[in-house]
Write a protein that holds these residues in place. Structure first.
Motif, PDB file in Angstrom:
ATOM      1  N   ASN A 118       8.932   2.476   0.454  1.00 41.46           N
ATOM      2  CA  ASN A 118       9.156   1.579  -0.677  1.00 41.46           C
ATOM      3  C   ASN A 118      10.354   0.651  -0.490  1.00 41.46           C
ATOM      4  N   VAL A 119      10.689   0.377   0.768  1.00 38.13           N
ATOM      5  CA  VAL A 119      11.666  -0.652   1.112  1.00 38.13           C
ATOM      6  C   VAL A 119      10.891  -1.771   1.798  1.00 38.13           C
ATOM      7  N   GLY A 120      10.937  -2.962   1.257  1.00 33.83           N
ATOM      8  CA  GLY A 120      10.151  -4.054   1.824  1.00 33.83           C
ATOM      9  C   GLY A 120      10.866  -5.384   1.729  1.00 33.83           C
ATOM     10  N   ASP A 121      10.186  -6.404   2.211  1.00 38.94           N
ATOM     11  CA  ASP A 121      10.732  -7.758   2.199  1.00 38.94           C
ATOM     12  C   ASP A 121      10.292  -8.498   0.939  1.00 38.94           C
ATOM     13  N   ARG A 161       9.755   1.199 -11.497  1.00 38.06           N
ATOM     14  CA  ARG A 161      10.471   1.258 -12.773  1.00 38.06           C
ATOM     15  C   ARG A 161      11.899   0.725 -12.593  1.00 38.06           C
ATOM     16  N   ASP A 162      12.504   1.058 -11.451  1.00 39.07           N
ATOM     17  CA  ASP A 162      13.870   0.635 -11.138  1.00 39.07           C
ATOM     18  C   ASP A 162      13.855  -0.124  -9.819  1.00 39.07           C
ATOM     19  N   VAL A 163      13.973  -1.437  -9.903  1.00 31.54           N
ATOM     20  CA  VAL A 163      13.849  -2.302  -8.730  1.00 31.54           C
ATOM     21  C   VAL A 163      15.220  -2.885  -8.378  1.00 31.54           C
ATOM     22  N   VAL A 164      15.557  -2.838  -7.099  1.00 29.07           N
ATOM     23  CA  VAL A 164      16.789  -3.447  -6.601  1.00 29.07           C
ATOM     24  C   VAL A 164      16.425  -4.508  -5.576  1.00 29.07           C
ATOM     25  N   VAL A 165      17.010  -5.677  -5.729  1.00 25.37           N
ATOM     26  CA  VAL A 165      16.794  -6.783  -4.791  1.00 25.37           C
ATOM     27  C   VAL A 165      18.142  -7.140  -4.181  1.00 25.37           C
ATOM     28  N   ILE A 166      18.209  -7.157  -2.860  1.00 29.92           N
ATOM     29  CA  ILE A 166      19.459  -7.472  -2.180  1.00 29.92           C
ATOM     30  C   ILE A 166      19.387  -8.889  -1.642  1.00 29.92           C
ATOM     31  N   GLY A 167      20.287  -9.754  -2.119  1.00 26.73           N
ATOM     32  CA  GLY A 167      20.320 -11.144  -1.703  1.00 26.73           C
ATOM     33  C   GLY A 167      20.789 -12.031  -2.836  1.00 26.73           C
ATOM     34  N   GLY A 168      21.136 -13.265  -2.501  1.00 25.25           N
ATOM     35  CA  GLY A 168      21.650 -14.180  -3.512  1.00 25.25           C
ATOM     36  C   GLY A 168      21.018 -15.554  -3.487  1.00 25.25           C
ATOM     37  N   GLY A 169      19.830 -15.662  -2.875  1.00 28.34           N
ATOM     38  CA  GLY A 169      19.154 -16.948  -2.797  1.00 28.34           C
ATOM     39  C   GLY A 169      17.968 -17.054  -3.728  1.00 28.34           C
ATOM     40  N   MET A 170      17.195 -18.135  -3.546  1.00 24.03           N
ATOM     41  CA  MET A 170      16.046 -18.369  -4.406  1.00 24.03           C
ATOM     42  C   MET A 170      14.982 -17.283  -4.246  1.00 24.03           C
ATOM     43  N   THR A 171      14.797 -16.786  -3.030  1.00 22.92           N
ATOM     44  CA  THR A 171      13.808 -15.732  -2.820  1.00 22.92           C
ATOM     45  C   THR A 171      14.187 -14.475  -3.584  1.00 22.92           C
ATOM     46  N   ALA A 172      15.476 -14.141  -3.576  1.00 24.05           N
ATOM     47  CA  ALA A 172      15.941 -12.969  -4.321  1.00 24.05           C
ATOM     48  C   ALA A 172      15.687 -13.141  -5.807  1.00 24.05           C
ATOM     49  N   VAL A 173      15.983 -14.318  -6.340  1.00 19.54           N
ATOM     50  CA  VAL A 173      15.753 -14.586  -7.764  1.00 19.54           C
ATOM     51  C   VAL A 173      14.266 -14.482  -8.094  1.00 19.54           C
ATOM     52  N   SER A 203       0.830  -1.212   0.000  1.00 18.67           N
ATOM     53  CA  SER A 203       0.000   0.000   0.000  1.00 18.67           C
ATOM     54  C   SER A 203       0.852   1.245   0.000  1.00 18.67           C
ATOM     55  N   GLN A 204       1.978   1.191   0.732  1.00 12.07           N
ATOM     56  CA  GLN A 204       2.892   2.322   0.761  1.00 12.07           C
ATOM     57  C   GLN A 204       3.466   2.578  -0.624  1.00 12.07           C
ATOM     58  N   ALA A 205       3.738   1.493  -1.352  1.00 16.73           N
ATOM     59  CA  ALA A 205       4.347   1.624  -2.665  1.00 16.73           C
ATOM     60  C   ALA A 205       3.415   2.335  -3.637  1.00 16.73           C
ATOM     61  N   ARG A 206       2.121   2.183  -3.461  1.00  9.90           N
ATOM     62  CA  ARG A 206       1.174   2.750  -4.414  1.00  9.90           C
ATOM     63  C   ARG A 206       1.157   4.287  -4.362  1.00  9.90           C
ATOM     64  N   LEU A 207       1.730   4.853  -3.322  1.00 12.37           N
ATOM     65  CA  LEU A 207       1.768   6.312  -3.201  1.00 12.37           C
ATOM     66  C   LEU A 207       2.886   6.925  -4.030  1.00 12.37           C
ATOM     67  N   SER A 208       3.806   6.120  -4.500  1.00 10.26           N
ATOM     68  CA  SER A 208       4.943   6.630  -5.254  1.00 10.26           C
ATOM     69  C   SER A 208       4.592   6.727  -6.737  1.00 10.26           C
ATOM     70  N   GLN A 219      12.148   1.136  -5.801  1.00  7.35           N
ATOM     71  CA  GLN A 219      11.614   0.029  -5.016  1.00  7.35           C
ATOM     72  C   GLN A 219      12.782  -0.879  -4.629  1.00  7.35           C
ATOM     73  N   LEU A 220      12.853  -1.214  -3.339  1.00 12.30           N
ATOM     74  CA  LEU A 220      13.959  -2.027  -2.826  1.00 12.30           C
ATOM     75  C   LEU A 220      13.395  -3.196  -2.033  1.00 12.30           C
ATOM     76  N   PHE A 221      13.870  -4.405  -2.361  1.00 12.22           N
ATOM     77  CA  PHE A 221      13.431  -5.600  -1.646  1.00 12.22           C
ATOM     78  C   PHE A 221      14.605  -6.251  -0.926  1.00 12.22           C
ATOM     79  N   ARG A 222      14.377  -6.610   0.336  1.00 11.27           N
ATOM     80  CA  ARG A 222      15.351  -7.369   1.109  1.00 11.27           C
ATOM     81  C   ARG A 222      15.080  -8.853   0.924  1.00 11.27           C
ATOM     82  N   ALA A 223      16.138  -9.609   0.614  1.00 11.35           N
ATOM     83  CA  ALA A 223      16.031 -11.064   0.496  1.00 11.35           C
ATOM     84  C   ALA A 223      17.314 -11.672   1.050  1.00 11.35           C
ATOM     85  N   ILE A 224      17.597 -11.318   2.293  1.00 10.81           N
ATOM     86  CA  ILE A 224      18.876 -11.720   2.891  1.00 10.81           C
ATOM     87  C   ILE A 224      18.684 -12.737   4.008  1.00 10.81           C
ATOM     88  N   GLY A 225      17.642 -13.529   3.889  1.00 14.68           N
ATOM     89  CA  GLY A 225      17.431 -14.606   4.838  1.00 14.68           C
ATOM     90  C   GLY A 225      16.404 -14.266   5.901  1.00 14.68           C
TER      91      GLY A 225
END
Length: 444
Positions: free
Chosen positions: A253-256, A277-289, A2-7, A374-380
């Motif tokens: 716009n920082v979420g899991d 438009r520009d998404v960054v995902v931090i992590g190297g596992g299956m969830t990040a992929v 919901s927070q993301a929809r404001l951007s 938009q930034l997603f955490r996928a670090i376990g």
């Protein structure tokens, strides 16, 4: 979201419905009968088969492939289900390139393994489409077991216990059962509501009741469960996501990644999902992929995965990494986040390059920034909190043998238990083995 929809940079409907349908179609369509026959004929039917050793559930792979080759795919499915009752899902989501197919003799000799995963799906889908359930319950024992968590470990444990004549009640915190299979896997791997269809099929054995909206620590206590039931199996997964520790994660716009995937999996209309438009995902596992690829499939223009170590240390399989790259995802290795920049919402993420050393990971002075709305955490993930008083090991529930905890009458398995590798197939094996041990402990 919901927070993301404001951007203004994060909007729904970046792609037309027909494009979304094409992007999220079945990534690995089932084999035809002829294709399955040709694939089965490639198996050497090894006597001392390395593929069996590589399978956490120890399915007799040469046997089920021979059964397909000889025109008895239903028998092949029973061979699979006796070892892995969630063999249908595992055929879709297992990193077979790291497990059975990676150990295949054909892989060693030719660089192309027998298509074990596809053959497993061919067999299990066929039998599951038939009326009825292929397993029958044993004589009623009068024993009642509580299973906390309706993910792969909990479902596997429940089915095995029910088959032995016990009554099982599964308590699930969410609104729907399935755990990771329902909420945490890319939708293009489990199309057409397969996770729920598999659960409905599994429940066909009888003797299993599922109560949703019941969480341990909120609605249930371990003390109460052990008083009311003959045994308890904990399969509560990992509820909390690790933090980036940059000190500014509260920005908009920082979420899991797990929440993003869950929302996508439950969406009735993909066109209604907002993506940047520009998404960054931090992590190297299956969830990040899964988060990165699905962001791209939803219409994000630029998607970048950033992992703090080298490619060889990524927990996502090489096959999944290649799939991400082929989908248009950029993967950056040896970089760690140090700051998130933006006025109220993320605009850029700052990273520093890292190096491996004998003392561990070293943060260098070399830095760069990535544009991100938009930034997603996928670090376990980690255990949200101790579910009672079982001893912990490395932040998870300590277990010995087939899931025994430090508490009498309490077993644990799946992601919440120490010693696993956070795979669906491993969770299934742990649930199955715990059920066998529970049954032995309750036997006269």
């Amino acid at each position: 979201m919901s927070q993301a929809r404001l951007s203004p940079g994060i909007v729904p409907g970046r792609l037309a419905p027909e494009d979304l349908a094409l992007n999220f179609r079945d990534i690995a369509p089932p084999l035809t009968a002829h294709e399955a026959q040709v694939a089965a004929d490639r198996c050497y039917f090894c006597h001392d088969a390395p593929c069996i050793t590589a399978c956490p559930t120890a399915i007799d792979i040469p046997l089920f492939i021979r059964q397909i080759a000889t025109g008895t795919p239903d028998a092949a499915a029973m061979t699979i289900f006796h070892a892995n009752i969630l063999g249908g899902m595992c055929a879709r989501v297992c990193p077979t390139e790291n497990l059975c197919e990676g150990a295949c003799v054909r892989m060693e000799a030719e660089g192309r393994p027998v298509e074990i995963g596809a053959l497993q799906r061919h067999a299990t889908d066929g039998l599951m489409a038939r009326p009825g359930h292929p397993f029958r319950r044993g004589a009623p024992t009068g024993r009642r077991i509580a299973v906390v968590g309706a993910g792969p470990a909990g479902l596997s444990c429940a089915h095995r216990l029910a088959a032995k004549g016990h009554e099982v009640v599964i308590f699930e915190a969410r609104d729907k059962p399935g755990g990771l299979n329902e909420y945490g896997i890319a939708s293009y791997k489990t199309v057409d509501g397969f996770a729920q269809a598999e659960i409905e099929w599994l429940l066909g054995i009888g003797g299993i009741t599922i109560e949703t909206g019941k969480a341990l620590g909120r609605d249930l206590t371990l003390e109460g469960l052990t008083a009311d039931y003959d045994a308890v199996f904990l399969a509560i997964g990992l509820g909390a996501t690790n933090a980036l520790r940059t000190g500014d994660e509260g920005i908009g716009n920082v979420g899991d990644a797990v929440d993003f995937i869950a929302e996508l999996r439950q969406a009735a209309d993909l066109a209604g999902l907002a993506v940047g438009r520009d998404v960054v995902v931090i992590g190297g596992g299956m969830t990040a992929v899964d988060a990165a690829v699905q962001s791209k499939l939803l219409g994000a223009e630029n998607v970048t995965m950033v992992y703090r170590r080298g490619q060889d240390r990524m927990t996502a399989s090489r096959h999944e990494q290649d799939h991400a790259s082929a989908s248009g995802v950029r993967i950056i290795h040896n970089a760690a986040p140090v700051a998130i920049h933006g006025d109220g919402a993320v605009a850029e993420v700052e990273f520093c390059y890292t190096e491996d050393s004998p003392e561990g990971l070293v943060m260098t002075d070399q830095r760069f920034r990535l544009k991100a709305d938009q930034l997603f955490r996928a670090i376990g993930q980690r255990l949200d909190e101790a579910p009672g008083s079982p001893a912990l090991e490395g932040g998870k529930i300590a277990v010995t043998g087939p899931g025994r905890t430090s508490l009498d009458k309490v077993w644990a398995g799946g992601d919440c238990a120490a010693g696993g590798d956070d795979l669906t197939v491993t969770a299934v094996a742990q649930g199955r083995d715990a059920a066998e041990d529970i049954h032995l402990s309750l036997s006269p």
